[in-house]
Design a protein around this motif. Structure first.
Motif, PDB file in Angstrom:
ATOM      1  N   VAL A  66       0.842  -1.203   0.000  1.00 22.77           N
ATOM      2  CA  VAL A  66       0.000   0.000   0.000  1.00 22.77           C
ATOM      3  C   VAL A  66       0.878   1.254   0.000  1.00 22.77           C
ATOM      4  CG1 VAL A  66      -1.763   1.295   1.265  1.00 22.77           C
ATOM      5  CG2 VAL A  66      -1.806  -1.224   1.256  1.00 22.77           C
ATOM      6  N   PHE A  67       0.581   2.179  -0.899  1.00 24.12           N
ATOM      7  CA  PHE A  67       1.332   3.447  -0.968  1.00 24.12           C
ATOM      8  C   PHE A  67       1.047   4.288   0.266  1.00 24.12           C
ATOM      9  CE2 PHE A  67       1.558   2.287  -5.429  1.00 24.12           C
ATOM     10  CZ  PHE A  67       2.812   2.747  -5.805  1.00 24.12           C
ATOM     11  N   ASP A 105       3.843   0.147   2.464  1.00 27.31           N
ATOM     12  CA  ASP A 105       3.763  -0.869   3.500  1.00 27.31           C
ATOM     13  C   ASP A 105       3.364  -2.187   2.856  1.00 27.31           C
ATOM     14  OD1 ASP A 105       4.475   0.752   5.574  1.00 27.31           O
ATOM     15  OD2 ASP A 105       2.416   1.302   6.112  1.00 27.31           O
ATOM     16  N   PRO A 106       4.088  -3.252   3.200  1.00 27.52           N
ATOM     17  CA  PRO A 106       3.770  -4.570   2.647  1.00 27.52           C
ATOM     18  C   PRO A 106       2.429  -5.072   3.176  1.00 27.52           C
ATOM     19  CG  PRO A 106       5.917  -4.540   3.738  1.00 27.52           C
ATOM     20  CD  PRO A 106       5.214  -3.293   4.117  1.00 27.52           C
ATOM     21  N   ALA A 107       1.940  -6.124   2.566  1.00 34.18           N
ATOM     22  CA  ALA A 107       0.626  -6.666   2.918  1.00 34.18           C
ATOM     23  C   ALA A 107       0.503  -6.949   4.415  1.00 34.18           C
ATOM     24  CB  ALA A 107       0.358  -7.923   2.102  1.00 34.18           C
ATOM     25  N   SER A 155       2.891  -5.833   9.879  1.00 33.70           N
ATOM     26  CA  SER A 155       3.995  -5.846  10.837  1.00 33.70           C
ATOM     27  C   SER A 155       5.345  -5.750  10.133  1.00 33.70           C
ATOM     28  CB  SER A 155       3.946  -7.132  11.670  1.00 33.70           C
ATOM     29  OG  SER A 155       4.074  -8.250  10.808  1.00 33.70           O
ATOM     30  N   VAL A 156       5.329  -5.934   8.822  1.00 33.81           N
ATOM     31  CA  VAL A 156       6.589  -5.888   8.073  1.00 33.81           C
ATOM     32  C   VAL A 156       6.982  -4.437   7.786  1.00 33.81           C
ATOM     33  CG1 VAL A 156       7.843  -6.965   6.182  1.00 33.81           C
ATOM     34  CG2 VAL A 156       5.711  -7.977   6.982  1.00 33.81           C
ATOM     35  N   LYS A 157       8.269  -4.245   7.715  1.00 35.49           N
ATOM     36  CA  LYS A 157       8.818  -2.895   7.600  1.00 35.49           C
ATOM     37  C   LYS A 157       8.486  -2.229   6.253  1.00 35.49           C
ATOM     38  CE  LYS A 157      13.282  -0.674   8.537  1.00 35.49           C
ATOM     39  NZ  LYS A 157      13.451   0.046   7.280  1.00 35.49           N
ATOM     40  N   ARG A 158       8.293  -0.919   6.333  1.00 35.73           N
ATOM     41  CA  ARG A 158       8.060  -0.124   5.125  1.00 35.73           C
ATOM     42  C   ARG A 158       9.263  -0.189   4.195  1.00 35.73           C
ATOM     43  NH1 ARG A 158       5.239   5.636   5.644  1.00 35.73           N
ATOM     44  NH2 ARG A 158       3.686   4.131   6.351  1.00 35.73           N
ATOM     45  N   PHE A 159       8.991  -0.206   2.893  1.00 32.80           N
ATOM     46  CA  PHE A 159      10.089  -0.183   1.925  1.00 32.80           C
ATOM     47  C   PHE A 159       9.810   0.898   0.890  1.00 32.80           C
ATOM     48  CE2 PHE A 159       7.944  -2.184  -1.628  1.00 32.80           C
ATOM     49  CZ  PHE A 159       6.897  -2.855  -1.020  1.00 32.80           C
TER      50      PHE A 159
END
Length: 292
Positions: free
Chosen positions: A53-54, A69-71, A74-78
């Motif tokens: 998600v942007f 943000d990944p699906a 809890s996973v880190k923003r890239f």
DNA sequence: CACTCTACCTGTGCGC
DNA sequence: TGCGCACAGGTAGAGT
């Protein structure tokens, strides 16, 4: 030829416009030309971007920085980083529209639109990284926001011709050929002037010219160059106007080559540097060259 | 460190 | 009409 003002306009439109990218979710990724990806395989690129998600849209120099943000939240923003180089464009279109000839990358979004990266010349590149600095580490400060003091300090570290120095992204990020020529014209400095020969008032004028030109261009949503390049409404004074009269003094504008680059200037408003030590400062008062 | 050249690309516009 | 070629330019990388 998107430079800082054009890239900033794109960032603003994608962030604040009616068709904002923010909060939209990637449903499908199509890589239409593998070479567009830098430092990542097509498989990894697709896997990582899928369902992301942007969340943020920023810019450093000519680089667009998209935070996602990944699906799994809890996973880190890239970050998706895009450089449009010469002919790249970002296009938001209806998801139902087909790919056209020069689409290199296409992101289908959950709001029924599609973000497409279009680039006839294949110069543009896309990265996917944990931190934007992995791509932008070698860039100097952003040309739109650098202050006069930092500009002066950085300038003092070099003894170089002004034109190549302004184009050097590790010195200052965001200036390309158009705005380098326009900035030098604005402050009346010749492109071959050595940065080491500038007085402190010259340095202030140069910084002021860069800041003014870029701000006006951002407000105009980019440059408008006779039949060549028409991103926005910013009217150029010298770029591409060789053979035409200078808008200030009517002297014929000259085109030369400086460091392999086409360079346009007014020989009267921007007198050649006399070997060493520059002559006194000149101050140009320009009419507002922006039309609506 | 400053500079120069080359490669990457392809549409455009020129001369012949 | 069509061919060949120079040209446009952001950046990286190699060479002087």
């Amino acid at each position: 030829m998107p430079e800082l003002p054009e890239v900033e306009s794109i960032a603003q439109a994608l962030r604040d416009g009616k068709l904002s990218l923010l909060a939209s979710c990637v449903q499908r990724v199509d890589v239409l030309w593998d070479g567009v990806l830098s430092g990542i395989s097509v498989v990894d690129f697709k896997r990582r971007l899928d369902r992301a998600v942007f969340r943020s849209i920023d810019r450093h120099g000519k680089y667009l920085l998209f935070g996602l943000d990944p699906a799994g939240s809890s996973v880190k923003r890239f970050f998706l980083v895009i450089h449009l180089r010469m002919t790249g464009r970002l296009v938001m279109s209806a998801a139902t529209d087909g790919h056209d000839r020069y689409n290199r990358l296409s992101l289908l979004l959950d709001n029924g639109t599609c973000l497409r990266f279009d680039d006839p010349r294949k110069f543009g590149r896309v990265w996917l990284v944990d931190e934007p600095s992995q791509v932008t580490a070698n860039l100097g400060p952003d040309a739109l926001t650098i202050g006069n003091e930092e500009f002066a300090v950085r300038l003092a570290a070099h003894q170089r011709q002004l034109k190549p120095l302004l184009l050097d992204q590790s010195f200052l990020a965001g200036i390309g050929n158009i705005y380098a020529d326009e900035s030098l014209f604005r402050c009346g400095l010749h492109p071959l002037t050595n940065s080491g020969d500038l007085s402190s008032s010259d340095v202030r004028r140069l910084h002021g010219a860069v800041a003014a030109v870029l701000k006006e261009a951002v407000a105009s949503q980019g440059a408008n160059i006779d039949g060549v390049f028409k991103a926005g409404r910013f009217i150029v004074n010298v770029y591409g106007r060789q053979g035409q009269p200078c808008p200030v003094c009517a002297t014929v504008i000259v085109k030369t080559r400086v460091g392999q680059r086409g360079t346009h200037f007014c020989p009267n408003c921007q007198p050649a540097p006399p070997g060493r030590r520059n002559q006194g400062s000149r101050c140009l008062t320009l009419p507002t060259m922006v039309v609506t």
